[in-house]
Design an enzyme around this catalytic site. Sequence first.
Site, PDB file in Angstrom:
ATOM      1  N   LYS A  68      13.237  -0.983   0.878  1.00  0.00           N
ATOM      2  CA  LYS A  68      13.299  -0.853   2.447  1.00  0.00           C
ATOM      3  C   LYS A  68      12.606  -2.270   2.735  1.00  0.00           C
ATOM      4  CE  LYS A  68      11.509   1.522   6.484  1.00  0.00           C
ATOM      5  NZ  LYS A  68      11.400   0.221   7.200  1.00  0.00           N
ATOM      6  N   ASP A  70      11.284  -5.126   5.691  1.00  0.00           N
ATOM      7  CA  ASP A  70      10.520  -4.865   6.944  1.00  0.00           C
ATOM      8  C   ASP A  70      10.593  -5.931   7.936  1.00  0.00           C
ATOM      9  OD1 ASP A  70       8.388  -4.305   8.670  1.00  0.00           O
ATOM     10  OD2 ASP A  70       6.841  -4.815   7.407  1.00  0.00           O
ATOM     11  N   GLU A 212       7.093  -1.905   1.495  1.00  0.00           N
ATOM     12  CA  GLU A 212       6.926  -0.591   2.529  1.00  0.00           C
ATOM     13  C   GLU A 212       7.313   0.467   1.890  1.00  0.00           C
ATOM     14  OE1 GLU A 212       7.853  -0.059   7.043  1.00  0.00           O
ATOM     15  OE2 GLU A 212       8.804  -1.715   6.210  1.00  0.00           O
TER      16      GLU A 212
END
Length: 354
Positions: A68, A70, A212
């Site tokens: 993921k 950011d 994250e």
Amino acid sequence: MTKPPRPPRSKPLLRDENAPLQSRPIRRRNPEQPALPFDPFPERIEPALCDLRQKPPADGKDWGWEIKWDGYRIAVHSHQGRVKVMTRGGYDWAHRFPAIVEAMKALGPASMIIDGEAVMLDGEGRSDFNLLQSSLGAVGRRQGKEISPAIMYAFDLLYLDGHDLRRAEYSTRRHLLEDVLAGHEDGAIKISEEVEADPAALLEHACRLGLEGIVGKNRDSSYRSGKTGDWIKLKCVQSEPFFIVGYEPSNAAAFSSLLLAAYDGDDLRYVGSVGTGFRDATARDLRKSMDKLVWKKKAPPVPYSGKRSVIWLQPTLIAEIEFRAWTSDGKLRHSAYKGLRERQDNADVYRLEQ
């Protein structure tokens, strides 16, 4: 006896050599036949969004997993020689991401739409939203005037040379995206790699590295805008956008803490404060912006029963806040400031569950 010559099997090309050439009359298309297999180029596509989950699905074989990122969600459009970098809010930020624009042009003249995330990487190769926000000058008077050397991690291909790919399975779109980006690994548009691993183990490893979280995508799903459950995210820590509705003054710094609010239906509710995660320069610039938004009314913008001395603000600025959990009375626990979200990025302020 000599046989007479055979008559020609085909008719003469022209009956009158001096007559003008004429093509056959164009027949009208039979409406029962399918139309031409080309799809119009979309002006804008609402992005597919991830549902937050606490654990991966039981059947993980149908899912592809990746890191993921950011940053800012963008869709890069290349059509008729022009490149646009579209935000979730429908704004063209091509002037703010020149490296991504040049990388898109380097992919060739094909018409395409690539879905991905604009990011800045820290010294250890992790995406850092604070770095990205600083590179864009998204505070105070610098807002909208800076350009960023950000790169893009691409994770989906939505349109390619006359074909809208949203109806195709994710696995097919992913394969085509890899083909499009092959040979351009040094550019500012990079593939968001799929990781073949057990998602629980992958999440644990991602958290250990300070990332994250991870994202999972159903390989058999078409591309559907919004939250549909086809894409999910598992996060090491929670991070959401909240309104800044006030600040607590300080004699030693720009401010002591920010007071935050989330949507509760159509109203705003106070959800706690954040006092960490600020750099000195960021805090000073933020204070200048907040002083232009002082709340003029007698009653505060949100119901508040605390004892702090608060300078209330118009609920305009949106902060990205990282936190670990919620307290029993609906306040953020262990929160930290990450940066400002821009309205042009269509930052969705957090909504409390009803």
